[in-house]
Scaffold this motif. Sequence first.
Motif, short mmCIF file in Angstrom:
data_model
loop_
_atom_site.label_atom_id
_atom_site.label_comp_id
_atom_site.label_asym_id
_atom_site.label_seq_id
_atom_site.Cartn_x
_atom_site.Cartn_y
_atom_site.Cartn_z
N PHE A 166 0.81 -1.29 0.13
CA PHE A 166 0.11 -0.03 0.01
C PHE A 166 0.85 1.31 0.05
CE2 PHE A 166 -2.26 3.36 2.57
CZ PHE A 166 -3.29 3.49 1.40
N ASP A 167 0.46 2.32 -0.77
CA ASP A 167 1.26 3.61 -0.94
C ASP A 167 0.47 4.50 -0.22
OD1 ASP A 167 2.84 5.84 -1.61
OD2 ASP A 167 3.24 5.02 -3.65
N PRO A 168 0.88 5.28 1.02
CA PRO A 168 0.02 6.32 1.41
C PRO A 168 0.07 7.50 0.67
CG PRO A 168 2.13 5.83 2.73
CD PRO A 168 2.00 4.63 1.74
N HIS A 169 1.05 7.73 -0.24
CA HIS A 169 1.26 8.78 -1.03
C HIS A 169 0.01 8.75 -2.12
CE1 HIS A 169 5.03 10.52 0.47
NE2 HIS A 169 5.24 9.25 0.73
N ALA A 170 -0.43 7.82 -2.62
CA ALA A 170 -1.42 7.66 -3.42
C ALA A 170 -3.09 7.92 -2.76
CB ALA A 170 -1.54 6.11 -4.12
N LYS A 171 -2.83 7.47 -1.54
CA LYS A 171 -3.87 7.76 -0.65
C LYS A 171 -4.08 9.40 -0.53
CE LYS A 171 -5.83 7.34 3.95
NZ LYS A 171 -6.64 6.46 4.36
N ARG A 172 -2.94 10.06 -0.42
CA ARG A 172 -3.06 11.65 -0.31
C ARG A 172 -3.38 12.05 -1.60
NH1 ARG A 172 2.36 15.05 0.88
NH2 ARG A 172 2.87 14.07 -1.00
N ALA A 187 5.24 7.44 6.44
CA ALA A 187 4.85 8.87 6.80
C ALA A 187 3.39 8.92 7.58
CB ALA A 187 4.22 9.29 5.45
N PRO A 188 3.83 8.93 8.97
CA PRO A 188 2.86 8.63 10.11
C PRO A 188 2.12 10.15 9.85
CG PRO A 188 5.01 8.43 10.88
CD PRO A 188 5.12 8.87 9.61
N SER A 245 -10.21 13.12 4.61
CA SER A 245 -9.32 12.09 5.28
C SER A 245 -10.04 11.10 6.11
CB SER A 245 -8.18 12.73 5.99
OG SER A 245 -7.43 13.92 5.35
N GLY A 246 -10.93 11.34 6.81
CA GLY A 246 -11.77 10.54 7.47
C GLY A 246 -12.48 9.49 6.72
N LEU A 247 -12.87 9.96 5.60
CA LEU A 247 -14.09 8.96 4.65
C LEU A 247 -12.95 8.01 4.18
CD1 LEU A 247 -16.03 11.74 2.87
CD2 LEU A 247 -16.77 10.49 4.81
N LEU A 267 -1.91 9.83 18.75
CA LEU A 267 -2.64 8.66 18.11
C LEU A 267 -2.57 8.88 16.68
CD1 LEU A 267 -4.36 6.25 17.74
CD2 LEU A 267 -6.39 7.68 17.87
N SER A 268 -1.95 8.00 16.10
CA SER A 268 -1.75 8.07 14.45
C SER A 268 -2.93 7.35 14.04
CB SER A 268 -0.45 7.35 13.97
OG SER A 268 -0.34 7.58 12.60
N LEU A 269 -3.79 8.31 13.22
CA LEU A 269 -5.08 7.65 12.69
C LEU A 269 -5.26 8.36 11.21
CD1 LEU A 269 -7.83 6.39 13.31
CD2 LEU A 269 -8.72 8.55 14.14
N VAL A 270 -5.47 7.32 10.34
CA VAL A 270 -5.39 7.49 8.70
C VAL A 270 -4.75 8.79 8.41
CG1 VAL A 270 -7.83 6.48 8.79
CG2 VAL A 270 -7.53 8.84 9.49
N GLY A 271 -3.46 8.69 8.81
CA GLY A 271 -2.41 9.57 8.16
C GLY A 271 -2.51 10.96 8.65
N THR A 272 -3.13 10.99 9.97
CA THR A 272 -3.10 12.19 10.92
C THR A 272 -2.61 11.95 12.27
OG1 THR A 272 -4.77 13.45 9.47
CG2 THR A 272 -4.47 14.06 11.60
#
Length: 405
Positions: A60-66, A106-107, A118-120, A264-269
Amino acid sequence: MTITPAELTHYAEIVFDVAVPIHDDDRVLINAEIEHAPLARALAEVAYARGAHYVDIWYFDPHAKRSRVRHADAATLAEVPSWLDARNEELARHHGILVNIRGSAAPDLLADEDPVRSGLDRMPNLSSRQRVQLNNLARWVIVPYPTAEWARAVFGEPDEALLWEHLRTILRLDRPDPRAAWKERLAELLSRAEMLTELRLDRVRFEGPGTDLTIGLLPDAHWTAVHLISSQGHGFQANIPTEEVFTTPDYRRVDGRIRSTRPLSLVGTVVRDLELTFSGGVVTEVRASTGADVVRSHQAIDAGAARLGELALVDGTSPVGQSGVTYLETLLDENATCHLAWGAGLPPGVPAGLRDRDAAGLDAAGVNVSDVHVDFMVGGPEVTVTGIRHDGATVELLRGEEWQL
């Protein structure tokens, strides 16, 4: 010291010896980020050497999620590709092994993005994977691996070697016999859980700075550790590391205020200074210096997302807590100190008489049902945890992070 190939092989062997032993012809799924590739490859090598039928690695690539959070139509952000769910469903059909590698590259990647959007987007946390894990349809484990950016978030510089030094101790890889060390620790946790079950508590109270929360327990409350039994009768250890004993509370009987004691690290935040107020079992107020809107969005996913599903106790002997470091990774931080979780109740913590009920039956009995499960840390030296019996008598459980039993 950087991680050597020999150390990676040793680590992978411990995973398959201690946590998820391989049986002939097992399917093995590995979920990772791109930076976790060295460990993913070592796990694949060891798994095949031990007779695995097939090993599938998903990066999984979090940058693509961003990019998705920034640009995609908001109506599509909650969607999950059906082929990803099919992957988990196929694993469940074969009752295989699932290894989740943690340690974000990338926490805080989404810190500057719209918190509601972001939460969705819950990726990579799939409800199909949670169903597999909650029902133990596969043998599963979560393990950490250091990355440079994770080290930067923790130490202020990308010192991956320093983070590995911490992990080596936390994972007990520095012990002469890590397998025996984990066997001993699990026995200690199960013994502690048995003591708590025998107390037959009605509720538990957390008290400390900004905290006064009472959590009702289910009748015949059952405490346990993460030594689980799969649907096929195979034992496994769901987390490495693990330092907790836990139970599934009665979500309807939670009242008061609780202050998180670690970010708390939650969905990139990264959520900081989180405070939740509960009334009648439901979160009625969310406060935080950063990330409050992300928490609110997450707790709006379904009716159970704003209710409690886990109560876990951790004492000060934990190597994670003794390190004095907040790792911004729930797998580690939840094993540093006591924690709670909003979202789904954990079946192993449910009394035996309720475990065969369907979702509606569990909900009616007070077991929370949800598509999410998020642990947040609430313990510390200034937090006292007290058990309350059905007759109102009290028994102190933890003070100054030391067991009082």
